[in-house]
Design a protein around this motif. Structure first.
Motif, PDB file in Angstrom:
ATOM      1  N   VAL A   1      -6.763  -4.780   1.941  1.00 53.25           N
ATOM      2  CA  VAL A   1      -5.621  -3.867   1.513  1.00 53.25           C
ATOM      3  C   VAL A   1      -4.486  -4.928   2.065  1.00 53.25           C
ATOM      4  O   VAL A   1      -3.463  -4.951   1.225  1.00 53.25           O
ATOM      5  CB  VAL A   1      -5.699  -2.550   2.081  1.00 53.25           C
TER       6      VAL A   1
ATOM      7  N   SER B   1      -4.714   0.787  -4.024  1.00 51.66           N
ATOM      8  CA  SER B   1      -3.313   1.627  -3.665  1.00 51.66           C
ATOM      9  C   SER B   1      -2.334   0.639  -3.502  1.00 51.66           C
ATOM     10  O   SER B   1      -1.173   1.404  -3.182  1.00 51.66           O
ATOM     11  CB  SER B   1      -3.888   1.990  -2.027  1.00 51.66           C
ATOM     12  N   VAL B   2      -2.400  -0.549  -3.589  1.00 52.08           N
ATOM     13  CA  VAL B   2      -1.318  -1.534  -3.632  1.00 52.08           C
ATOM     14  C   VAL B   2      -0.560  -1.631  -4.799  1.00 52.08           C
ATOM     15  O   VAL B   2      -1.039  -2.123  -5.843  1.00 52.08           O
ATOM     16  CB  VAL B   2      -1.672  -3.049  -2.944  1.00 52.08           C
TER      17      VAL B   2
ATOM     18  N   THR C   1      -6.279   4.434   3.652  1.00 50.66           N
ATOM     19  CA  THR C   1      -6.948   3.798   2.480  1.00 50.66           C
ATOM     20  C   THR C   1      -7.769   2.531   2.837  1.00 50.66           C
ATOM     21  O   THR C   1      -7.412   1.704   3.774  1.00 50.66           O
ATOM     22  CB  THR C   1      -5.933   3.735   1.235  1.00 50.66           C
ATOM     23  N   THR C   2      -8.723   2.353   2.135  1.00 46.62           N
ATOM     24  CA  THR C   2      -9.644   1.016   2.119  1.00 46.62           C
ATOM     25  C   THR C   2      -9.617   0.493   0.507  1.00 46.62           C
ATOM     26  O   THR C   2     -10.271  -0.602   0.466  1.00 46.62           O
ATOM     27  CB  THR C   2     -11.108   1.175   2.633  1.00 46.62           C
ATOM     28  N   ASP C   3      -8.977   1.171  -0.207  1.00 47.33           N
ATOM     29  CA  ASP C   3      -8.971   0.732  -1.635  1.00 47.33           C
ATOM     30  C   ASP C   3      -7.899  -0.128  -2.038  1.00 47.33           C
ATOM     31  O   ASP C   3      -6.747   0.292  -2.026  1.00 47.33           O
ATOM     32  CB  ASP C   3      -8.800   2.121  -2.348  1.00 47.33           C
ATOM     33  N   VAL C   4      -8.175  -1.342  -2.396  1.00 47.40           N
ATOM     34  CA  VAL C   4      -6.936  -2.478  -2.645  1.00 47.40           C
ATOM     35  C   VAL C   4      -6.123  -1.996  -3.948  1.00 47.40           C
ATOM     36  O   VAL C   4      -4.948  -1.980  -3.979  1.00 47.40           O
ATOM     37  CB  VAL C   4      -7.435  -3.579  -3.214  1.00 47.40           C
TER      38      VAL C   4
ATOM     39  N   ALA D   1      -3.229   1.369   7.419  1.00 50.34           N
ATOM     40  CA  ALA D   1      -4.222   1.742   6.530  1.00 50.34           C
ATOM     41  C   ALA D   1      -5.368   2.522   6.899  1.00 50.34           C
ATOM     42  O   ALA D   1      -6.137   3.134   6.354  1.00 50.34           O
ATOM     43  CB  ALA D   1      -4.675   0.596   5.560  1.00 50.34           C
TER      44      ALA D   1
ATOM     45  N   GLN E   1      -9.873  -2.373   6.350  1.00 50.28           N
ATOM     46  CA  GLN E   1      -8.505  -2.393   5.674  1.00 50.28           C
ATOM     47  C   GLN E   1      -7.753  -3.445   5.460  1.00 50.28           C
ATOM     48  O   GLN E   1      -6.755  -4.075   4.875  1.00 50.28           O
ATOM     49  CB  GLN E   1      -7.691  -1.557   6.347  1.00 50.28           C
TER      50      GLN E   1
ATOM     51  N   ASN F   1       0.942  -1.059  -0.035  1.00 47.81           N
ATOM     52  CA  ASN F   1      -0.074   0.041  -0.111  1.00 47.81           C
ATOM     53  C   ASN F   1       0.849   1.152  -0.088  1.00 47.81           C
ATOM     54  O   ASN F   1       1.561   1.579   1.066  1.00 47.81           O
ATOM     55  CB  ASN F   1      -0.815  -0.135   1.114  1.00 47.81           C
TER      56      ASN F   1
END
Length: 626
Positions: free
Chosen positions: A562, A523-524, A518-521, A595, A559, A513
């Motif tokens: 993520v 972002s990885v 963030t909670t948006d995958v 995260a 999270q 990440n």
């Protein structure tokens, strides 16, 4: 533990033919045995073919040490055997031992060490001469459980000791490259039936406990002996002669402390009967018919209560006729001012430090592989150059089974293909800090150059090679990708690595990440790193992340996805951010951002994941690939 058997001796002979023997002169060599050993045997030159001189005993493989031992046997004399020992640096230039001649050994329960205690000392049971090298375990191999009241004739107690040693030799407790090379020697022990005749009983052993005289020397030198009972000293002396190490260190009946003070404080196995093996009969405990002693999961360290058991009977020097019947022990309590090396057993923890010898017997395992790599018995004995060649061979394997087979061939894993306590290589940094890099996985990380998998992944452990903040400004935006610590590792710390390691490193792709909170995958994202930190999921795995009930992630359900995308679980798990030379840390960094919290990264404290401020100085255990 409930139930165990009293540890006293009547006879060391269990299921073997006994022979009564009288005391023998120190290091006596049989001309007949020497002549016999020369018939139908390989020459010393053939035995030592391919065995190169190493700087330290630990650098030899067990196969090489067995061949050196056989060459010493074939030499036919102690003088010739010592010449070989000096040539191969198994002792100092004068042929002396000082306790530093040790070699590591990986047991089924962990890593220990063994030391050379003698040369050309023990008689091989086949009559071929003297075993070239005798070894002793530095730690206690097993703790013997006992009940003092169970055996009126004491015979059951010695069967317990003898059974433990036989089971250790024949089971899967020792590494196969040692167990398969154990030599059988003739061991002499005074029994309840022979001791008053001043004699000992001979039996064949692969593992045996030392006798009192093998540690302390001639029993005639014992003070306070009632000379009306001459059989006492004669019987003890019939059990052998003092080993070189203890003689060289000046250990004697008169000087029983100081010369050799490193008593065992650890044992790896417990041995005895379980509570279910006993029954009440007439108000007393009795072993059930068919009960058999067994090993228990009992690895433990105790600095204050360990004592080492001899195979000798204890006889009170002042009144020998009245006191025969208990096993003799050497007290080894660290904090005790009294360090008697020959005394009666009590209720303390009794551990066995077995002795053993090796033989090569049609052993060709020192041959080189076609790639020029000589197979070693531990990862630490390979050079980084050799490990890179092996890593490339593993990377080229057609499947996981083949890769594991290659790792087994080179002794990177145990016989079952599992990473173990010896799956590491020592790394000495230019700063002087010494740590260990453990193998974490095979064919796990993708190479940055797109050429498949890196063959071997390592991770530092035990001693943190450095401590540092993740970001000096305390932020976590930009994640691992933009962190100060990533730059420190790959631009500064990498210069501290040994040059032969540095030039064999392979850059790999790591998923992290790299946004922050963030909670948006998505972002990885991927970075390409030569040195890196493990992510939370690489340490815990997805099942661990999802069930991590005591740590931070249990409070961050949004999270979890993520964290789970940041790589795959490694076979090897860092056990604790060790308090080593420059660590003294309560936690270690992962490369995972917290995260859910600004300015924080995930840390690992040895049992659970937590959150640490990015500007906190924390232990760093990097990973790398070959």
């Amino acid at each position: 533990m409930v139930g165990a058997l009293a540890l006293s001796i009547s006879s060391l002979v269990v299921g073997s033919v006994a022979t009564i023997v009288a005391p023998t002169p120190a290091y006596a060599a049989s001309k007949k045995s020497s002549e016999k050993s020369k018939k139908g045997k390989k020459s010393k030159k053939d035995l030592l073919k391919g065995v190169k001189v190493k700087k330290k005993v630990d650098k030899y493989t067990w196969a090489e040490l067995a061949k050196i031992s056989d060459a010493m046997t074939e030499s036919g004399s102690r003088k010739a055997a010592l010449k070989i020992a000096k040539k191969y640096k198994l002792c100092d230039k004068k042929g002396k031992l000082d306790g530093s001649q040790t070699k590591r050994m990986t047991l089924s329960k962990g890593e220990t060490s063994v030391r050379i205690v003698g040369f050309y000392h023990d008689d091989l049971s086949d009559g071929s001469g003297k075993a070239g090298i005798t070894w002793q375990f530095v730690d206690g191999m097993c703790n013997l459980y006992y009940y003092a009241s169970l055996s009126s004739d004491l015979s059951g107690n010695i069967q317990l000791m003898d059974g433990a040693l036989q089971d250790l030799a024949s089971g899967s407790y020792l590494p196969s490259d040692v167990a398969g090379r154990l030599a059988t020697v003739s061991v002499k022990t005074a029994s309840m039936d022979s001791i008053r005749s001043g004699e000992a009983v001979s039996s064949d052993k692969k593992l045996w406990a030392p006798s009192a005289v093998e540690v302390l020397g001639d029993a005639e030198d014992m003070s306070g002996v009632n000379r009306d009972s001459e059989w006492m000293a004669n019987a003890l002396n019939a059990e052998g002669t003092q080993y070189d190490l203890f003689k060289d260190q000046g250990l004697s009946w008169a000087d029983q402390k100081g010369a050799f003070s490193d008593f065992p404080t650890t044992w790896f196995y417990g041995y005895g009967y379980s509570g279910d093996d006993y029954e009440q009969t007439g108000g007393s405990l009795k072993l059930r018919d068919g009960a058999r002693p067994q090993f228990f999961d009992d690895q433990y360290s105790d600095d204050t209560a360990c004592i080492t058991a001899y195979r000798s009977l204890y006889v009170n020097p002042e009144d020998p006729d009245a006191t025969v019947g208990n096993i003799a022990v050497a007290i080894g309590m660290k904090g005790d001012s009294f360090c008697g090396r020959y005394t009666a057993t009590g209720n303390d923890t009794k551990v066995i430090q077995p002795l053993f010898c090796l033989t090569a017997v049609n052993d060709d395992s020192t041959a080189e592989e076609s790639n020029g790599i000589s197979i070693q018995d531990s990862v630490d004995n390979y050079s980084w150059k050799d490990l890179k060649v092996i890593a490339d061979e593993i990377a080229a394997a057609k499947d996981e089974e083949s890769a594991t087979g290659i790792a087994k061939k080179y002794h990177l894993v145990d016989e079952e293909g599992h990473l173990n306590a010896s799956s590491y290589k020592t790394v000495k940094l230019k700063s002087g800090v010494e740590s260990k890099a453990y193998i974490a996985a095979f064919n796990h990380d993708d190479r940055a150059d797109g050429k498949g998998k890196a063959g071997i992944t390592f991770m530092f452990d035990e001693v943190a090679p450095l401590k540092a903040a993740m970001n000096k400004d305390g932020a976590n935006s930009g994640g691992w990708k933009d962190s100060d610590l990533r730059k420190t590792l790959n631009k500064q710390f990498i210069k501290e690595l040994p040059s032969d390691l540095k030039k064999n490193l392979v850059k790999v792709k790591k998923l992290t990440n790299n946004t922050g909170v963030t909670t948006d995958v998505s972002s990885v994202t991927e970075t390409e790193d030569t040195l890196w930190l493990p992510s939370a999921v690489e340490l815990f795995g997805k099942p661990g992340i999802e069930s991590e009930s005591e740590g931070l992630i249990s409070w961050q359900p949004d999270q979890v996805a993520v964290y789970e995308k940041e790589g795959d679980w490694y076979q090897y798990q860092i056990t604790w951010p060790s308090e080593g030379a420059n660590a003294n840390a309560a936690a270690m960094w992962t490369r995972s951002c917290d995260a859910a919290h600004s300015g924080a990264f995930i840390t690992y404290d040895g049992s659970a994941l937590d959150s640490g401020n990015g500007n906190a100085t924390t232990a760093v255990f990097p990973g790398f690939c070959l």
